[in-house]
Design a protein around this motif. Structure first.
Motif, PDB file in Angstrom:
ATOM      1  N   LEU A 152     -12.197   8.381  -7.516  1.00 54.49           N
ATOM      2  CA  LEU A 152     -13.703   8.424  -7.720  1.00 54.49           C
ATOM      3  C   LEU A 152     -14.386   8.136  -6.372  1.00 54.49           C
ATOM      4  N   ARG A 153     -13.507   7.689  -5.242  1.00 58.13           N
ATOM      5  CA  ARG A 153     -14.121   7.471  -4.056  1.00 58.13           C
ATOM      6  C   ARG A 153     -13.935   8.404  -3.160  1.00 58.13           C
ATOM      7  N   ASP A 154     -12.722   8.321  -2.632  1.00 56.69           N
ATOM      8  CA  ASP A 154     -12.133   9.602  -1.580  1.00 56.69           C
ATOM      9  C   ASP A 154     -12.066  10.899  -2.416  1.00 56.69           C
ATOM     10  N   GLY A 155     -11.822  11.052  -3.386  1.00 59.74           N
ATOM     11  CA  GLY A 155     -11.579  12.069  -4.123  1.00 59.74           C
ATOM     12  C   GLY A 155     -12.864  12.830  -4.405  1.00 59.74           C
ATOM     13  N   ALA A 156     -13.995  12.014  -4.293  1.00 63.62           N
ATOM     14  CA  ALA A 156     -15.405  12.607  -4.719  1.00 63.62           C
ATOM     15  C   ALA A 156     -15.886  13.143  -3.341  1.00 63.62           C
ATOM     16  N   GLN A 157     -15.018  13.096  -2.449  1.00 56.32           N
ATOM     17  CA  GLN A 157     -15.320  13.828  -1.247  1.00 56.32           C
ATOM     18  C   GLN A 157     -14.915  15.482  -1.089  1.00 56.32           C
ATOM     19  N   ASN A 165     -14.618  19.008  -1.478  1.00 54.72           N
ATOM     20  CA  ASN A 165     -15.788  20.036  -1.503  1.00 54.72           C
ATOM     21  C   ASN A 165     -15.757  20.727  -2.979  1.00 54.72           C
ATOM     22  N   GLY A 166     -17.128  20.654  -3.299  1.00 49.79           N
ATOM     23  CA  GLY A 166     -17.255  21.188  -4.871  1.00 49.79           C
ATOM     24  C   GLY A 166     -17.040  20.239  -5.893  1.00 49.79           C
ATOM     25  N   VAL A 167     -16.817  18.985  -5.542  1.00 48.25           N
ATOM     26  CA  VAL A 167     -16.692  18.105  -6.723  1.00 48.25           C
ATOM     27  C   VAL A 167     -17.894  16.995  -6.689  1.00 48.25           C
ATOM     28  N   ASP A 168     -18.484  16.804  -7.891  1.00 50.77           N
ATOM     29  CA  ASP A 168     -19.788  16.136  -7.937  1.00 50.77           C
ATOM     30  C   ASP A 168     -19.587  15.404  -9.326  1.00 50.77           C
ATOM     31  N   PHE A 169     -19.207  13.862  -9.185  1.00 46.86           N
ATOM     32  CA  PHE A 169     -18.876  13.279 -10.470  1.00 46.86           C
ATOM     33  C   PHE A 169     -20.287  12.604 -10.939  1.00 46.86           C
ATOM     34  N   THR A 170     -20.380  12.907 -12.036  1.00 53.61           N
ATOM     35  CA  THR A 170     -21.709  12.243 -12.981  1.00 53.61           C
ATOM     36  C   THR A 170     -21.072  10.744 -13.479  1.00 53.61           C
ATOM     37  N   LEU A 171     -21.887   9.957 -13.567  1.00 56.14           N
ATOM     38  CA  LEU A 171     -21.725   8.610 -14.217  1.00 56.14           C
ATOM     39  C   LEU A 171     -20.713   8.731 -15.297  1.00 56.14           C
ATOM     40  N   HIS A 172     -20.893   9.760 -16.264  1.00 54.20           N
ATOM     41  CA  HIS A 172     -20.143   9.938 -17.466  1.00 54.20           C
ATOM     42  C   HIS A 172     -18.769  10.409 -16.833  1.00 54.20           C
ATOM     43  N   LEU A 176      -5.527  11.472  -7.830  1.00 58.07           N
ATOM     44  CA  LEU A 176      -4.805  12.402  -9.175  1.00 58.07           C
ATOM     45  C   LEU A 176      -5.147  14.019  -8.581  1.00 58.07           C
ATOM     46  N   ASN A 177      -4.127  14.654  -8.652  1.00 55.89           N
ATOM     47  CA  ASN A 177      -3.936  16.264  -8.279  1.00 55.89           C
ATOM     48  C   ASN A 177      -4.453  16.216  -6.861  1.00 55.89           C
ATOM     49  N   GLY A 178      -4.072  15.203  -6.095  1.00 59.55           N
ATOM     50  CA  GLY A 178      -4.374  15.022  -4.608  1.00 59.55           C
ATOM     51  C   GLY A 178      -5.918  15.460  -4.035  1.00 59.55           C
ATOM     52  N   LEU A 179      -6.777  15.166  -5.012  1.00 57.22           N
ATOM     53  CA  LEU A 179      -8.242  15.429  -4.614  1.00 57.22           C
ATOM     54  C   LEU A 179      -8.271  14.818  -3.423  1.00 57.22           C
ATOM     55  N   GLY A 180      -9.561  15.145  -2.712  1.00 58.11           N
ATOM     56  CA  GLY A 180     -10.055  14.458  -1.238  1.00 58.11           C
ATOM     57  C   GLY A 180     -10.501  15.406  -0.355  1.00 58.11           C
ATOM     58  N   GLU A 181     -11.192  14.777   0.460  1.00 55.53           N
ATOM     59  CA  GLU A 181     -11.839  15.718   1.642  1.00 55.53           C
ATOM     60  C   GLU A 181     -10.643  16.432   2.351  1.00 55.53           C
ATOM     61  N   ARG A 182     -11.293  17.896   2.965  1.00 58.67           N
ATOM     62  CA  ARG A 182     -10.547  18.686   3.406  1.00 58.67           C
ATOM     63  C   ARG A 182      -9.119  19.171   2.896  1.00 58.67           C
ATOM     64  N   CYS A 183      -8.015  18.549   3.201  1.00 59.74           N
ATOM     65  CA  CYS A 183      -6.695  18.974   2.498  1.00 59.74           C
ATOM     66  C   CYS A 183      -6.334  17.850   1.496  1.00 59.74           C
ATOM     67  N   GLY A 184      -7.007  16.974   1.171  1.00 66.34           N
ATOM     68  CA  GLY A 184      -6.710  16.220   0.163  1.00 66.34           C
ATOM     69  C   GLY A 184      -6.114  14.738   0.424  1.00 66.34           C
ATOM     70  N   ASN A 185      -6.241  14.101  -0.314  1.00 63.13           N
ATOM     71  CA  ASN A 185      -5.313  12.647  -0.240  1.00 63.13           C
ATOM     72  C   ASN A 185      -3.888  12.799  -0.710  1.00 63.13           C
ATOM     73  N   ALA A 186      -3.154  11.631  -0.647  1.00 64.50           N
ATOM     74  CA  ALA A 186      -1.671  11.628  -1.020  1.00 64.50           C
ATOM     75  C   ALA A 186      -1.963  11.842  -2.615  1.00 64.50           C
TER      76      ALA A 186
END
Ligand SMILES: [Zn+2]
Length: 531
Positions: A13-18, A20-27, A232-242
């Motif tokens: 919800l923090r790094d993963g929200a970076q 590209n193309g991901v934009d979380f709503t509060l819900h 989860l699913n390695g979401l994250g900026e550029r090539c993603g997080n662990a």
């Protein structure tokens, strides 16, 4: 031997929200937090209060979670006091049990980006940790660029980490912010850090820029770190997080880690991992990565006939872990190369009971081979395979009949003088004794056809209400003298089930029509719609 506790920290919800193309709503954020909590993640980093309205709202009220909800933000700015820093104030106001500060730990960044002295950077860390502790928060410090910083100036990098630890931070997290570190470097550097700060207080935050974020996280654990941060699913900026979706089963199922460590994810929760991974993709409206380790659709898929027959005898022959442990399933692909074993296993999975020496099996295999030679791809289109198998075994009702369709594309000026291209489809369908004509406009010819086809299917309308197309892929194949088009359509329904259908024709509309029809008929079969 007593096992040591290893903690998981999720930053989807923090790094993963970076990403590209991901934009979380509060819900979205609340739903994802609930899912992570359910899974057994120790810490959920919810975002950056004060940085945007969604995150501020997220932390605006207490969220009942078992996990430790964590707010992220910067240490106090250089030259300001903790009581006179709006960013820090927002962080201290957040309704979260833990605060994760991020601070520079590379002297080069302190000099160039922060433009302050090394001493001022250390003072900012000390004061911020102290302020959060005074508010009764559990404190973490993300040491930004730790590995690059350590390579450049180990004393300073360590001093940043040590300052936070000495001030009472529960965790000092070593970040590979640029994602360029390699596993042996991570193991060496973490090994050096845990001589100064106990490993039970050290975490790892790896980025995937050399595709080694998972390996780097595991290397850090081998060296003594006891918290892993990832998404989860390695979401994250550029090539993603662990990628926690890969890390969790590795920790649970591989003896190297499973024998030494306990994590809060139970075996029962592990079996929900594939589902959690796909649910996140669904929320993001992304097609799941078929080749994702452990949870991907192809992670336990076998194509060649010889492998398949061995798997039927003993699955361990070609599987590194049992697919059920992570909530996935074994899949034997039916394709040109496949033998009778694949087909039988697949029919068994679908729930079609057929005798091993039934002549219709040979017939089915023959048809699959013929059609694959013509361009169909049944290994990618499981729903079309199922329908084909059911048809050859004589079990698909004639729900409805499309007597004719017409698709019209027109380019013209609209009412305000803009040039527009409009597609109109008209479909004549016979359901029972009734004939219905539906028309629809779409953004393209296939969209128009899809809308018209699903507009009115009479008594079947209720069954296809929740049907939605989620992916549409076109490929031109050069078979023989003329090119043909292959269309793969992925659909999903209100229960979240996904399936893929295929159509092949020299005409793209016709290929799309076949795939659309298969998708609708599949849904009706699955729903047990009456004839
Ligand atoms: Zn990061």
């Amino acid at each position: 031997m007593a096992r040591e506790r290893l903690y998981l920290f999720d930053t989807t919800l923090r790094d993963g929200a970076q990403t590209n193309g991901v934009d979380f709503t509060l819900h979205d954020k609340l739903a994802i937090a609930g899912m992570l909590d359910e899974l057994g993640i120790d810490y959920i980093e919810g975002g950056y209060p004060g940085a945007n309205p969604t995150d501020t709202q997220f932390f605006g009220e207490p969220r009942p979670l078992r996990s430790t909800l964590t707010a992220f933000g910067m240490t106090r700015r250089p030259g300001r006091s903790t009581s006179n820093d709006p960013g820090l104030a927002a962080l201290l106001e957040a309704k979260a049990a833990a605060i994760c500060f991020v601070a520079k730990s590379w002297d080069y960044h302190v000099r160039v980006a922060l433009e302050c002295t090394p001493e001022e950077n250390l003072a900012s860390i000390r004061d911020s940790v102290r302020a959060a502790k005074a508010r009764g928060r559990e404190v973490l410090l993300d040491c930004e660029h730790f590995f690059d910083g350590y390579k450049a100036n180990p004393q300073f990098a360590l001093a940043c980490a040590k300052t936070a630890y000495d001030e009472g931070a529960r965790w000092v997290v070593l970040c590979d912010t640029n994602g360029g570190a390699l596993p042996h470097e991570v193991e060496d550097i973490v090994g050096a850090v845990v001589k100064v700060i106990p490993g039970s207080h050290v975490g790892i935050h790896a980025h995937n820029d050399t595709e080694q974020a998972v390996a780097n996280s595991l290397a850090a654990v081998r060296a003594g770190a006891r918290q892993i941060q990832g998404t989860l699913n390695g979401l994250g900026e550029r090539c993603g997080n662990a990628n926690l979706t890969s890390i969790i089963p590795t920790l649970k199922l591989k003896a190297e880690f499973a024998d030494r460590f306990d994590i809060a994810v139970t075996e029962a929760k592990l079996r929900q991992l594939a589902h959690a991974s796909h649910t996140l993709d669904e929320m993001l409206n992304r097609a799941p990565n078929r080749h994702a380790p452990y949870v991907g659709e192809s992670a336990f898929a076998t194509k060649a006939g010889i492998h398949a027959s061995a798997i039927m005898k003993d699955p361990a022959t070609y599987e590194h872990v049992p697919p059920e442990t992570v909530g996935n399933r074994r899949k034997l692909l039916v394709s040109e190369q496949s033998g009778k074993s694949n087909v039988l296993a697949e029919l068994d999975r679908i729930g079609l009971k057929v005798e091993r020496d039934d002549a219709r099996i040979a017939r089915l295999l023959e048809v699959v081979k013929e059609r694959e030679a013509a361009g169909y791809a049944y290994e990618a289109a499981d729903a079309s395979f199922e329908l084909l198998a059911r048809r050859i075994l004589g079990k698909v009702p004639d729900y409805f009949d499309v007597e004719k369709f017409d698709v019209n594309i027109e380019q013209r000026d609209n009412a305000v003088g803009q040039r527009v291209t409009v597609s109109l489809a008209v479909v004549k369908v016979k359901v029972g004794g009734e004939t219905m004509i539906s028309a629809a406009e779409g953004i393209g010819p296939v969209n128009a056809l899809d809308l018209a086809l699903r507009k009115d299917l009479g008594k079947y309308q209720g069954y296809i209400k929740g049907l939605e197309l989620t992916d549409y892929r076109v490929r031109i194949l050069n078979g023989g003298t003329e090119a043909v088009t292959r269309v793969l359509i992925e659909s999903r329904d209100e229960t979240g089930e996904r399936w893929t259908t295929v159509g092949v024709s020299p005409n793209i509309i016709d290929a799309s029509f076949q795939a659309l029809m298969d998708s609708i008929v599949y849904k009706l079969v699955r729903s047990g719609a009456p004839t």
